[in-house]
Structures are given as C-alpha cells and as structure tokens.
Write an enzyme that holds these catalytic residues in place. Structure first.
Site: not given
Length: 457
Positions: A278, A328, A356, A169, A312, A307, A87, A405, A90
């Site tokens: 998230q 945003e 933008n 899973c 959040n 952003f 898979c 990220c 992961c």
C-alpha cells in the site's frame, strides 16, 4: 436560483452554457446534464454553477474542463499544490478533505445500490488520516528534453504523455519531494539520460529506495555519479534492466532492510521495492486493524486469505491464533509471503498456496475444505470467480470481510454474495487511502444467513 431548463439552453451566440453540478463520478469529475446528455467536467464540484469547455464529444456524453465558476460550492478550497491544474497525479485538491471522504462514501453506497442492488445494514465511520506527505510509493516518469538539454522528473500531465515540469510534490514525504530537482540534475549528467524512462520510489521504515529503470548499461562514470548521489542524500539505488523481477540493489549494498511494520500485531514485513504494498503505510495499519476487528479471528478457526500478497492480512490473522491459508497467483509472491511468515514466527499456523483466483470454481473451493471465515482483497477486477465458487451452502464461511479498491466490482460481487449465496451485507465503509484522488478504498462485512435469520425476515 436559476431554473434548470433555462440553464440547459444552448446559446445562439455560441456562448458557454452554465450548468449545475449534480454529483461527482468515480474519476472525481463533476456530473451535469444538458439536453439529455451527460457532461463530465474536470475541476467542478457538486452544487456549483459553472461553464465548461468540452474536449471530447460523443452522442450520449461529453468530457470537459471547467470554464468559469459562476457559483462556488461550499467544499471548494484552494489547491495546495502549484501544479494541480496540469498534473495528473491528483484530481481533488480543490475539494475540502472531509468533503472528499463524504463524496467517496456516496460513491460506494451508490455502487452498492445501483450495481449490486444491496444496502449495508450499517455504514462504517469513514477512516482518514493525514492528507499530505502520505505517499510512500510512486512511479515518476523521466523525460529528457533535447531542445532544452534538460531532464524532467515527475508525474505525467492530465490526459497526456508529457511530464510535468515540477520541482516538488505535496503528497510525497518532504524528504523525497526535495529530491526532485537534484534527481533532474543527476539524470542530466548520466550517459543514459535518454534511456532512463522511470524512477520508482519505495520508502520503508529505515531506508528510502529509488529504482532506476535503465534501458542501457551504466558507464563507470554513471556508477560513480549514482554512488555520490546516494551517499549525499542517504538513499539506496536499485537498477531495473527489464521487468519488475529484474530489479536488484546497486548501491549501497549494505543498506538497511526495506520493510514496513504493523506494530499492533508485532509484525515486520520485508518487501522488495517493485513488489505491491500500500502507498499509504499509516492508513494501511488502520485498514488492517478494521479488517481484523470485523473478521474477529479466534484460536483454532480455519481462515482463508484470498489475494494475500505478502501476507498483509494473513500474518495479523495468524497472530490472533487462527490457522490461515493464503492464496495468491504468483509463485514469487507466495514464496515471499511464506518467508515473511517464518520471519515473524508464524510459520506453524500459516500456509501459502499458488492459485489463479480468477479461474476457480465450486469444485476447487470444495477441495480446499471448510473455512470458518474468509478475507478477500482482490485487485480492481474484483473476485467474481471466488464469490460464485461459494454456491454450495456447506462450503460457505460464516463470515467474509471484503477489502476493495474498486467500488463497482465490490458492488457486483456483493450482489452475488447476497442474492445468490445467502449472505447479509452487515456493514460497509471507506478508508481514504489516497487523499486528493478519486480512488475509493473500501471494506465490507458479509455474514451467512442462518435459518433463524431467514425466518425472521
């Protein structure tokens, strides 16, 4: 202990070459060197002695799978998932979770050092939580196999478009994992089983939503089957005939609202199942808490959230009494963030602007006025236009919290903030948002240097 030169000799009998794994790369692959060439080996861990089977060879590097493990590393564990070897969901289940966290921290530090030429004054303690059943968002592929007259539902195989023949899973909540086989049987019975390529999973506090990507309309019999399935398994179906914005509730129409909560800030955040949130809601709460502690918003401060998504971070900042402007790129997301702000009674000290943020400059930033503090939470591309727009000292906020990220783009942007814009990198650390994957979520704190701190240096 084997001598390095001996390990790296090519065998005249075409036997596998044993190598020592030096580190992990950003994809979770073991890194070794043979005759000046970098070898990236899936399934190998630092400190191990392994052989490998190359599946892609270039002049300066090779991509490979682990062959035999001649000497195991201390971090190696037995993968919990039976599909781990095939898979693509992961890549690190064979590594102890604490070692995964330590490896990701090293990836962050290495990127900051080598790409940004910066080092944080403080390494924040790594944040991690449950390693199993954490994934509340997932995009499952669907494949009808005509030869077997059967349907597969799951993640794709490694380096392949084929769908894993999976029945469960481990990283999704058990109630959803248990639906994989029933979903396979359901799709087999649909008239559009060859025209349904994807099922998106989106879980909230009070409802579990499955979004069916349909390329043809449902028949009345299809609709009846979906309704029976939803009633039996207590889920809600959405249908998506086109892009993400076309998703709409199918059944039941009166299901509970899809939302997540931030209890520490008394916030309820409604969202649509195809909107970005998230995947790990418990870790998101920890991430928001850490970001707010670092930012330390105060009443009467003016703060920018770049952003901002659905709000959040914007709404928790506003809950602390600051005036917040969220920026945003999409009109729909800006509208949703504004709605969420009003829903939580924060409309008076929040404002949302469509911009933008990949195409801004110093002139744009000056027009926004001065911000005391700033939070930046960009996608993987980073926020290079944002950090370069802070070239003029008078518009630089005194504190910036950067949630990332992608450690490579964070490091690049950190280099600009420190070496060009006069900030100090006060702290940085990782949040293990995606256990058992190589994904590195991190957070960094920058503070503007004053005349006194520059003179002290």
């Amino acid at each position: 202990m084997y001598a390095c030169s001996r390990l790296q000799e090519r065998s005249t009998a075409n036997m596998p070459v044993p190598v020592v794994i030096e580190s992990l790369d950003q994809e979770g692959r073991g890194v070794a060197h043979v005759e000046g060439k970098v070898i990236f080996i899936e399934g190998a861990l630092p400190g191990e002695l392994v052989t490998y089977n190359a599946y892609r060879k270039k002049s300066s590097f090779e991509l490979a799978q682990v062959g035999r493990i001649l000497k195991s590393g201390f971090a190696r564990v037995a993968p919990q998932c039976r599909y781990f070897d095939i898979c693509g969901g992961c890549s690190l289940q064979h590594m102890d979770v604490r070692s995964q966290v330590a490896a990701k921290q090293r990836v962050l530090e290495d990127n900051l050092r080598h790409i940004g030429k910066v080092e944080p004054e403080l390494i924040l303690p790594a944040v991690y939580g449950s390693a199993w059943g954490y994934r509340y968002r997932a995009r499952l592929s669907v494949r009808y196999v005509a030869k077997k007259n059967a349907v597969l539902v799951g993640f794709r195989e490694k380096r392949s478009s084929f769908v894993v023949d999976m029945q469960a899973c481990e990283i999704m909540p058990s109630r959803i994992s248990k639906l994989i086989m029933p979903l396979r049987k359901l799709v087999e019975r649909l008239s559009i089983r060859q025209r349904l390529p994807q099922i998106e999973v989106s879980l909230g506090e009070d409802v579990d939503v499955l979004v069916l990507r349909i390329l043809e309309p449902l028949t009345p019999q299809d609709e009846a089957l979906l309704k029976d399935f939803a009633d039996q398994h207590h889920i809600q179906f959405f249908l998506q005939p086109g892009g993400p914005e076309t998703a709409y509730p199918f059944y039941p129409k009166d299901a509970a609202e899809l939302n997540y909560t931030l209890p520490e800030f008394d916030i309820v955040m409604p969202f649509n199942p195809t909107e970005f949130t998230q995947v790990n809601p418990s870790m998101n709460r920890v991430l928001v808490r850490r970001a707010l502690n670092l930012l330390d918003p105060q009443p009467a401060e003016r703060i920018a959230d770049l952003f901002c998504g659905l709000g959040n971070f914007t709404l928790p900042i506003a809950r602390r009494g600051a005036d917040v402007v969220g920026f945003e790129g999409g009109a729909a997301m800006v509208r949703r963030a504004s709605e969420n702000s009003k829903r939580n009674g924060l409309g008076r000290n929040t404002q949302f602007i469509e911009t933008n943020l990949f195409d801004i400059d110093e002139t744009w930033m000056q027009k926004q006025g001065y911000f005391d503090k700033m939070l930046i939470d960009p996608p993987r591309e980073g926020a290079i236009a944002v950090v370069t727009s802070l070239a003029e000292e008078e518009i630089r906020p005194r504190r910036i919290v950067y949630v990332s990220c992608n450690p490579a783009t964070l490091a690049r942007d950190a280099g600009v903030l420190v070496h060009r814009n006069g900030y100090s990198l006060k702290a940085a650390g990782i949040v293990n948002m995606f256990p058992h994957t190589a994904h590195v979520e991190s957070i960094a704190l920058f503070e503007k240097e004053t005349v006194e701190t520059r003179e002290h240096k």
